[in-house]
Structure formats: structure tokens, C-alpha cells
Motif scaffolding. Structure first.
Motif, PDB file in Angstrom:
ATOM      1  N   GLU A  49     -17.140 -34.145 -35.922  1.00  0.00           N
ATOM      2  CA  GLU A  49     -15.932 -34.886 -35.548  1.00  0.00           C
ATOM      3  C   GLU A  49     -14.983 -35.017 -36.745  1.00  0.00           C
ATOM      4  O   GLU A  49     -13.764 -34.893 -36.596  1.00  0.00           O
ATOM      5  CB  GLU A  49     -16.299 -36.263 -35.005  1.00  0.00           C
ATOM      6  CG  GLU A  49     -16.868 -36.241 -33.601  1.00  0.00           C
ATOM      7  CD  GLU A  49     -15.869 -35.721 -32.566  1.00  0.00           C
ATOM      8  OE1 GLU A  49     -14.647 -35.794 -32.804  1.00  0.00           O
ATOM      9  OE2 GLU A  49     -16.329 -35.223 -31.519  1.00  0.00           O
ATOM     10  N   GLN A  62     -22.796 -29.429 -26.836  1.00  0.00           N
ATOM     11  CA  GLN A  62     -22.347 -29.403 -25.444  1.00  0.00           C
ATOM     12  C   GLN A  62     -22.629 -30.728 -24.749  1.00  0.00           C
ATOM     13  O   GLN A  62     -21.829 -31.189 -23.926  1.00  0.00           O
ATOM     14  CB  GLN A  62     -23.018 -28.249 -24.702  1.00  0.00           C
ATOM     15  CG  GLN A  62     -22.506 -26.881 -25.146  1.00  0.00           C
ATOM     16  CD  GLN A  62     -23.253 -25.730 -24.509  1.00  0.00           C
ATOM     17  OE1 GLN A  62     -24.369 -25.904 -24.001  1.00  0.00           O
ATOM     18  NE2 GLN A  62     -22.662 -24.543 -24.531  1.00  0.00           N
ATOM     19  N   ALA A  63     -23.741 -31.367 -25.084  1.00  0.00           N
ATOM     20  CA  ALA A  63     -24.057 -32.670 -24.494  1.00  0.00           C
ATOM     21  C   ALA A  63     -23.036 -33.718 -24.922  1.00  0.00           C
ATOM     22  O   ALA A  63     -22.805 -34.695 -24.199  1.00  0.00           O
ATOM     23  CB  ALA A  63     -25.463 -33.105 -24.915  1.00  0.00           C
ATOM     24  N   ALA A  64     -22.404 -33.517 -26.087  1.00  0.00           N
ATOM     25  CA  ALA A  64     -21.375 -34.434 -26.573  1.00  0.00           C
ATOM     26  C   ALA A  64     -19.988 -34.040 -26.078  1.00  0.00           C
ATOM     27  O   ALA A  64     -18.991 -34.640 -26.489  1.00  0.00           O
ATOM     28  CB  ALA A  64     -21.388 -34.465 -28.099  1.00  0.00           C
ATOM     29  N   GLY A  65     -19.935 -33.033 -25.199  1.00  0.00           N
ATOM     30  CA  GLY A  65     -18.657 -32.610 -24.637  1.00  0.00           C
ATOM     31  C   GLY A  65     -17.846 -31.694 -25.531  1.00  0.00           C
ATOM     32  O   GLY A  65     -16.631 -31.578 -25.369  1.00  0.00           O
ATOM     33  N   ILE A  66     -18.510 -31.033 -26.491  1.00  0.00           N
ATOM     34  CA  ILE A  66     -17.823 -30.146 -27.427  1.00  0.00           C
ATOM     35  C   ILE A  66     -18.222 -28.708 -27.117  1.00  0.00           C
ATOM     36  O   ILE A  66     -19.421 -28.387 -27.007  1.00  0.00           O
ATOM     37  CB  ILE A  66     -18.198 -30.482 -28.888  1.00  0.00           C
ATOM     38  CG1 ILE A  66     -17.826 -31.936 -29.199  1.00  0.00           C
ATOM     39  CG2 ILE A  66     -17.519 -29.532 -29.858  1.00  0.00           C
ATOM     40  CD1 ILE A  66     -18.365 -32.436 -30.533  1.00  0.00           C
ATOM     41  N   GLU A  67     -17.246 -27.841 -26.986  1.00  0.00           N
ATOM     42  CA  GLU A  67     -17.545 -26.424 -26.759  1.00  0.00           C
ATOM     43  C   GLU A  67     -18.212 -25.848 -27.996  1.00  0.00           C
ATOM     44  O   GLU A  67     -17.783 -26.105 -29.129  1.00  0.00           O
ATOM     45  CB  GLU A  67     -16.261 -25.641 -26.468  1.00  0.00           C
ATOM     46  CG  GLU A  67     -16.527 -24.165 -26.200  1.00  0.00           C
ATOM     47  CD  GLU A  67     -15.258 -23.324 -26.095  1.00  0.00           C
ATOM     48  OE1 GLU A  67     -15.367 -22.177 -25.661  1.00  0.00           O
ATOM     49  OE2 GLU A  67     -14.186 -23.818 -26.470  1.00  0.00           O
TER      50      GLU A  67
END
Length: 218
Positions: A122, A29-34
Motif C-alpha cells: 500500500e 487478491q484477497a485484499a482486492g489488489i490485482e
């Protein structure tokens, strides 16, 4: 049941340890991933019955009950097409190899760095995007192929087999001029600007191969 093919991408964290699930979820989540987490393979598969956002799976290989290998095999049996990154303990490389044989795209050994997890995720999401694009191409190609008449389909099969118009004409009992007309219709209906593009569309749609060419006496 396949995952939902939407714009959103999620990482499905499957691990029996609550602390691991929490730390991975926070990292993603901190990396912007759900991120969505599941305490067992059974929980994950039950959730999959109702459809999952497309993305990838971080799957612990050693879990009580259904282990990671069993989850991978169940995913394959159900047609659940999500890229899987397996998380293994140090020294579990043989298990990781088995997991890759069962369909996993990568594995990570514990203890791992956060950056390692993010790189693997990723890469897996990229593979998922490629798979989605191939699926979209196949669906679109099949829709275009469905607009062809049976005779146009036969002409296309001949073209995919690399046959010249005059050979296709002989095989189908048509005049070369008629084959030219059918070929022009095929190109228009497939919206193909070149023969190579028509062949690519036919292959993407899974066009069956042409029957063997007719025998010609000499």
C-alpha cells in the motif's frame, strides 16, 4: 519503456519459487489488489517490453540468473518507473541497502507476515500514485508552457528568477508597460491565478533558468 499510466494498479510479484508466487498472489487478491507473477527477472523484463499496468513490484533479491539488483538496474536503464519493494532473506540487510541505492523504495525480510507485505504494498502504491500525479502535472505544465511566445517565455523566466517588471524590462530591452502586457498574457495562458502558481507550473515543466541579469552602471 515506462509502465502504462492507467487507473488500474497491479502488484508484479517476481520470485523464482512457485509456492511463494502463489501465496503472495492469493494474499494480494484477497485484499482486492490485482497481482501478476513472474518466475524470473528475465520474465518480468520481457513482459515490461509490451507495457505493464502501473503499480509496484515485489522483487526477490536472490534469484538464479538475473538477481533482484540486476533487475533494478535494468529497470532504471529502461526507464521503467515502478516503485519496488525488495524481499530479502534474514541477514541480507547489506543487499537490501544496495537495492535501495539502486532505486528500491522499501525492503522486507523473510519470514514476513501477510500484514507486513500488505502495508509495504500500500505504501509503494501510494508512492506510485504520487509519481503518476507528478508526471501528469509535468505533462500539463509543459503543454501550457508551449502556448507561450518566445518573448513571453523570457518574461516568465525573469519572474521565476524573482526579478521585478522593471528589471525584466531592462534585461530584455522593453518598456515596463510591455512587460506588464506580456506578464498578463503569461498568467492567462498558464491559467495561473497567482505568481506563485505560475512559478510552480514553470518549475514543473522544467523551464530553463533565465540568463544572468544585465549589468547596470551606477
Amino acid at each position: 519503456m515506462q509502465a502504462e499510466h492507467g487507473a488500474a494498479r497491479s502488484v508484479h510479484v517476481v520470485d523464482d519459487e512457485a509456492m511463494v508466487r502463489r501465496s503472495l498472489t492469493l494474499l494480494l487478491q484477497a485484499a482486492g489488489i490485482e497481482a501478476r507473477s513472474y518466475g524470473s527477472g528475465e520474465d518480468f523484463l520481457r513482459a515490461a517490453e509490451n507495457g505493464l499496468p502501473f503499480g509496484c513490484v515485489l522483487l526477490d533479491i536472490r534469484m538464479p540468473g538475473m538477481d533482484g539488483l540486476a533487475v533494478l538496474r535494468a529497470m532504471a536503464a529502461r526507464g521503467l518507473q515502478l516503485p519496488v519493494v525488495v524481499v530479502t532473506a534474514h541477514g541480507d540487510v547489506p543487499l537490501a541497502v544496495e537495492a535501495m541505492k539502486a532505486g528500491a523504495c522499501d525492503f522486507i525480510e523473510k519470514p514476513y507476515a501477510g500484514a507486513t507485505i500488505l502495508r509495504a504494498v500500500e505504501a509503494a502504491l501510494g508512492r506510485g500514485d504520487e509519481a503518476l500525479e507528478r508526471a501528469r502535472e509535468a505533462t500539463e505544465a509543459a503543454a501550457r508552457l508551449a502556448t507561450l511566445t518566445p518573448r513571453e517565455t523570457e518574461v516568465l523566466q525573469g519572474l521565476v528568477a524573482g526579478r521585478q517588471n522593471k528589471v525584466i524590462a531592462l534585461d530584455l530591452g522593453l518598456s515596463p508597460r510591455t512587460v506588464e502586457i506580456h506578464r498578463a498574457n503569461v498568467m492567462a495562458k498558464l491559467r495561473a491565478g497567482s505568481l506563485s502558481e505560475a512559478v510552480r507550473i514553470a518549475l514543473a515543466a522544467g523551464l530553463p533558468p533565465a540568463p544572468p541579469a544585465a549589468r547596470r552602471g551606477g
